[in-house]
Scaffold this motif. Structure first.
Motif, PDB file in Angstrom:
ATOM      1  N   GLN A 150       1.908  16.420  17.983  1.00  0.00           N
ATOM      2  CA  GLN A 150       1.555  17.489  17.061  1.00  0.00           C
ATOM      3  C   GLN A 150       0.195  18.091  17.393  1.00  0.00           C
ATOM      4  OE1 GLN A 150       1.905  15.891  13.121  1.00  0.00           O
ATOM      5  NE2 GLN A 150       4.132  15.947  13.162  1.00  0.00           N
ATOM      6  N   VAL A 151      -0.779  17.252  17.736  1.00  0.00           N
ATOM      7  CA  VAL A 151      -2.113  17.737  18.077  1.00  0.00           C
ATOM      8  C   VAL A 151      -2.052  18.588  19.339  1.00  0.00           C
ATOM      9  CG1 VAL A 151      -4.448  17.030  18.751  1.00  0.00           C
ATOM     10  CG2 VAL A 151      -3.218  15.749  16.987  1.00  0.00           C
ATOM     11  N   ILE A 152      -1.345  18.091  20.359  1.00  0.00           N
ATOM     12  CA  ILE A 152      -1.239  18.809  21.628  1.00  0.00           C
ATOM     13  C   ILE A 152      -0.448  20.108  21.437  1.00  0.00           C
ATOM     14  CG2 ILE A 152      -0.233  18.682  23.945  1.00  0.00           C
ATOM     15  CD1 ILE A 152      -0.892  15.615  23.793  1.00  0.00           C
ATOM     16  N   GLN A 153       0.618  20.048  20.647  1.00  0.00           N
ATOM     17  CA  GLN A 153       1.433  21.235  20.394  1.00  0.00           C
ATOM     18  C   GLN A 153       0.625  22.314  19.673  1.00  0.00           C
ATOM     19  OE1 GLN A 153       4.921  20.619  17.878  1.00  0.00           O
ATOM     20  NE2 GLN A 153       6.187  21.069  19.672  1.00  0.00           N
ATOM     21  N   TYR A 154      -0.189  21.917  18.713  1.00  0.00           N
ATOM     22  CA  TYR A 154      -1.024  22.877  17.992  1.00  0.00           C
ATOM     23  C   TYR A 154      -2.013  23.560  18.946  1.00  0.00           C
ATOM     24  CZ  TYR A 154      -4.628  24.831  15.044  1.00  0.00           C
ATOM     25  OH  TYR A 154      -5.541  25.682  14.484  1.00  0.00           O
ATOM     26  N   ALA A 155      -2.680  22.786  19.796  1.00  0.00           N
ATOM     27  CA  ALA A 155      -3.632  23.359  20.750  1.00  0.00           C
ATOM     28  C   ALA A 155      -2.929  24.312  21.711  1.00  0.00           C
ATOM     29  CB  ALA A 155      -4.331  22.246  21.525  1.00  0.00           C
ATOM     30  N   TYR A 156      -1.746  23.940  22.162  1.00  0.00           N
ATOM     31  CA  TYR A 156      -0.991  24.789  23.089  1.00  0.00           C
ATOM     32  C   TYR A 156      -0.599  26.110  22.418  1.00  0.00           C
ATOM     33  CZ  TYR A 156       2.745  26.457  26.105  1.00  0.00           C
ATOM     34  OH  TYR A 156       3.534  27.230  26.897  1.00  0.00           O
ATOM     35  N   HIS A 157      -0.100  26.033  21.186  1.00  0.00           N
ATOM     36  CA  HIS A 157       0.296  27.256  20.473  1.00  0.00           C
ATOM     37  C   HIS A 157      -0.918  28.155  20.213  1.00  0.00           C
ATOM     38  CE1 HIS A 157       4.504  26.475  19.959  1.00  0.00           C
ATOM     39  NE2 HIS A 157       4.266  25.285  19.463  1.00  0.00           N
ATOM     40  N   LEU A 158      -2.045  27.562  19.885  1.00  0.00           N
ATOM     41  CA  LEU A 158      -3.262  28.344  19.664  1.00  0.00           C
ATOM     42  C   LEU A 158      -3.691  29.025  20.967  1.00  0.00           C
ATOM     43  CD1 LEU A 158      -5.408  29.187  17.627  1.00  0.00           C
ATOM     44  CD2 LEU A 158      -6.702  27.159  18.278  1.00  0.00           C
ATOM     45  N   PHE A 159      -3.622  28.304  22.082  1.00  0.00           N
ATOM     46  CA  PHE A 159      -3.968  28.872  23.383  1.00  0.00           C
ATOM     47  C   PHE A 159      -3.057  30.056  23.719  1.00  0.00           C
ATOM     48  CE2 PHE A 159      -2.919  28.998  27.924  1.00  0.00           C
ATOM     49  CZ  PHE A 159      -4.148  29.372  28.434  1.00  0.00           C
ATOM     50  N   ILE A 160      -1.758  29.897  23.532  1.00  0.00           N
ATOM     51  CA  ILE A 160      -0.789  30.965  23.830  1.00  0.00           C
ATOM     52  C   ILE A 160      -1.067  32.182  22.957  1.00  0.00           C
ATOM     53  CG2 ILE A 160       1.649  31.611  23.694  1.00  0.00           C
ATOM     54  CD1 ILE A 160       0.957  29.865  26.107  1.00  0.00           C
ATOM     55  N   THR A 161      -1.298  31.965  21.673  1.00  0.00           N
ATOM     56  CA  THR A 161      -1.524  33.074  20.748  1.00  0.00           C
ATOM     57  C   THR A 161      -2.782  33.851  21.108  1.00  0.00           C
ATOM     58  OG1 THR A 161      -0.424  31.820  19.012  1.00  0.00           O
ATOM     59  CG2 THR A 161      -1.761  33.680  18.313  1.00  0.00           C
ATOM     60  N   VAL A 162      -3.874  33.140  21.370  1.00  0.00           N
ATOM     61  CA  VAL A 162      -5.130  33.813  21.737  1.00  0.00           C
ATOM     62  C   VAL A 162      -4.957  34.571  23.050  1.00  0.00           C
ATOM     63  CG1 VAL A 162      -7.530  33.423  22.430  1.00  0.00           C
ATOM     64  CG2 VAL A 162      -6.618  32.269  20.411  1.00  0.00           C
ATOM     65  N   THR A 163      -4.271  33.962  24.019  1.00  0.00           N
ATOM     66  CA  THR A 163      -4.025  34.632  25.298  1.00  0.00           C
ATOM     67  C   THR A 163      -3.212  35.904  25.096  1.00  0.00           C
ATOM     68  OG1 THR A 163      -4.075  32.504  26.435  1.00  0.00           O
ATOM     69  CG2 THR A 163      -3.073  34.328  27.613  1.00  0.00           C
ATOM     70  N   GLU A 164      -2.196  35.847  24.256  1.00  0.00           N
ATOM     71  CA  GLU A 164      -1.381  37.035  23.987  1.00  0.00           C
ATOM     72  C   GLU A 164      -2.215  38.141  23.336  1.00  0.00           C
ATOM     73  OE1 GLU A 164       1.767  35.433  21.588  1.00  0.00           O
ATOM     74  OE2 GLU A 164       2.970  34.858  23.340  1.00  0.00           O
ATOM     75  N   ILE A 165      -3.041  37.785  22.387  1.00  0.00           N
ATOM     76  CA  ILE A 165      -3.874  38.789  21.702  1.00  0.00           C
ATOM     77  C   ILE A 165      -4.853  39.438  22.675  1.00  0.00           C
ATOM     78  CG2 ILE A 165      -5.724  39.063  19.994  1.00  0.00           C
ATOM     79  CD1 ILE A 165      -4.187  37.091  18.238  1.00  0.00           C
ATOM     80  N   VAL A 166      -5.516  38.626  23.485  1.00  0.00           N
ATOM     81  CA  VAL A 166      -6.469  39.175  24.464  1.00  0.00           C
ATOM     82  C   VAL A 166      -5.742  40.076  25.453  1.00  0.00           C
ATOM     83  CG1 VAL A 166      -8.020  38.538  26.361  1.00  0.00           C
ATOM     84  CG2 VAL A 166      -8.151  37.318  24.190  1.00  0.00           C
ATOM     85  N   THR A 167      -4.563  39.667  25.899  1.00  0.00           N
ATOM     86  CA  THR A 167      -3.785  40.484  26.836  1.00  0.00           C
ATOM     87  C   THR A 167      -3.412  41.826  26.204  1.00  0.00           C
ATOM     88  OG1 THR A 167      -2.886  38.494  27.869  1.00  0.00           O
ATOM     89  CG2 THR A 167      -1.681  40.550  28.233  1.00  0.00           C
ATOM     90  N   ILE A 168      -2.951  41.804  24.960  1.00  0.00           N
ATOM     91  CA  ILE A 168      -2.592  43.049  24.268  1.00  0.00           C
ATOM     92  C   ILE A 168      -3.808  43.958  24.125  1.00  0.00           C
ATOM     93  CG2 ILE A 168      -1.871  43.991  22.029  1.00  0.00           C
ATOM     94  CD1 ILE A 168       0.023  41.525  21.823  1.00  0.00           C
ATOM     95  N   ILE A 169      -4.931  43.391  23.728  1.00  0.00           N
ATOM     96  CA  ILE A 169      -6.146  44.193  23.527  1.00  0.00           C
ATOM     97  C   ILE A 169      -6.587  44.839  24.837  1.00  0.00           C
ATOM     98  CG2 ILE A 169      -8.617  44.048  22.995  1.00  0.00           C
ATOM     99  CD1 ILE A 169      -7.789  41.975  20.816  1.00  0.00           C
ATOM    100  N   PHE A 170      -6.624  44.059  25.913  1.00  0.00           N
ATOM    101  CA  PHE A 170      -7.055  44.634  27.185  1.00  0.00           C
ATOM    102  C   PHE A 170      -6.045  45.641  27.721  1.00  0.00           C
ATOM    103  CE2 PHE A 170     -10.137  41.157  27.254  1.00  0.00           C
ATOM    104  CZ  PHE A 170     -11.264  41.885  27.598  1.00  0.00           C
ATOM    105  N   THR A 171      -4.766  45.436  27.455  1.00  0.00           N
ATOM    106  CA  THR A 171      -3.755  46.413  27.867  1.00  0.00           C
ATOM    107  C   THR A 171      -3.971  47.733  27.148  1.00  0.00           C
ATOM    108  OG1 THR A 171      -2.167  44.641  28.298  1.00  0.00           O
ATOM    109  CG2 THR A 171      -1.273  46.860  28.025  1.00  0.00           C
ATOM    110  N   VAL A 172      -4.200  47.663  25.845  1.00  0.00           N
ATOM    111  CA  VAL A 172      -4.452  48.875  25.058  1.00  0.00           C
ATOM    112  C   VAL A 172      -5.719  49.569  25.550  1.00  0.00           C
ATOM    113  CG1 VAL A 172      -5.060  49.720  22.753  1.00  0.00           C
ATOM    114  CG2 VAL A 172      -3.185  48.096  23.029  1.00  0.00           C
ATOM    115  N   VAL A 173      -6.764  48.811  25.821  1.00  0.00           N
ATOM    116  CA  VAL A 173      -8.021  49.398  26.301  1.00  0.00           C
ATOM    117  C   VAL A 173      -7.808  50.087  27.643  1.00  0.00           C
ATOM    118  CG1 VAL A 173     -10.342  48.831  27.160  1.00  0.00           C
ATOM    119  CG2 VAL A 173      -9.541  47.862  24.992  1.00  0.00           C
ATOM    120  N   VAL A 174      -7.077  49.450  28.548  1.00  0.00           N
ATOM    121  CA  VAL A 174      -6.824  50.048  29.867  1.00  0.00           C
ATOM    122  C   VAL A 174      -6.009  51.330  29.715  1.00  0.00           C
ATOM    123  CG1 VAL A 174      -5.556  49.715  32.038  1.00  0.00           C
ATOM    124  CG2 VAL A 174      -7.082  47.936  31.196  1.00  0.00           C
ATOM    125  N   ILE A 175      -5.007  51.316  28.847  1.00  0.00           N
ATOM    126  CA  ILE A 175      -4.188  52.521  28.625  1.00  0.00           C
ATOM    127  C   ILE A 175      -5.045  53.651  28.059  1.00  0.00           C
ATOM    128  CG2 ILE A 175      -2.300  53.477  27.224  1.00  0.00           C
ATOM    129  CD1 ILE A 175      -0.889  50.742  27.578  1.00  0.00           C
TER     130      ILE A 175
END
Length: 189
Positions: A150-175
């Motif tokens: 559960q601890v490892i799964q939570y950290a992994y999901h948090l990492f994926i979510t933050v990575t997705e948000i940063v990717t979306i933000i930088f994609t929008v900025v580049v566009i």
């Protein structure tokens, strides 16, 4: 105003807007994730109550836990909790342990010697165990186990979510930068 100054001003505006938007979005996400994590911990502790009860009914402290008690007893600063991973009954668990010591002198009224213990206590529990305690002595540990998955799964999901948000933000900025460059600079050239 020169084109270079205009471009820099717009890029700075886009950058500041992106940072502000990112902060708001990440703040909301982390608040939601924190609430979810608290709820998960509560549910985990509820589920583990039965596991801990079963474990303590079937055995006393094992070698691993005894070693932690001895570490606390030997350490000069023996009040800091220790944490880590271990496998118990085939399950990988994350543990946190803190020392259990006698800090209240009134406890010695029942646990120093059988002669000083109340007769009702002796009638209920007998005179063989639970005696010989000394003030400030570390008698054992309080240890809590949480399934590591559960601890490892939570950290992994948090990492994926933050990575997705940063990717979306930088994609929008580049566009936005790309559209701006096409409409202002590239059309004029």
């Amino acid at each position: 105003m020169k084109i270079e100054a205009k471009v820099n001003l717009i890029l700075i505006s886009i950058f500041i807007s992106g940072i502000l938007f990112s902060r708001i979005l990440l703040s909301n996400l982390l608040e939601h994730k924190t609430q979810t994590e608290i709820n998960n911990k509560v549910m985990t502790l509820m589920e583990l109550n039965n596991y801990v009860r079963e474990y303590t009914n079937q055995s006393n402290a094992d070698d691993f836990e005894t070693e932690i008690v001895n570490r606390f007893r030997l350490s000069e600063s023996n009040t800091k909790p220790v944490s880590g991973y271990r496998t118990l009954l085939g399950t990988k668990l994350y543990y946190t342990a803190k020392p259990f010591s006698i800090n209240d002198k009134s406890c010695l009224g029942c646990h120093s010697t059988p002669e000083e213990a109340p007769k009702s206590q002796l009638a209920t529990y007998g005179a063989k165990n639970g005696f010989g305690w000394k003030l400030n002595e570390i008698l054992g540990i309080q240890i809590t186990y949480i399934p590591a998955e559960q601890v490892i799964q939570y950290a992994y999901h948090l990492f994926i979510t933050v990575t997705e948000i940063v990717t979306i933000i930088f994609t929008v900025v580049v566009i936005i930068i790309n559209l701006f460059l096409k409409s202002t600079i590239l059309q004029q050239i």
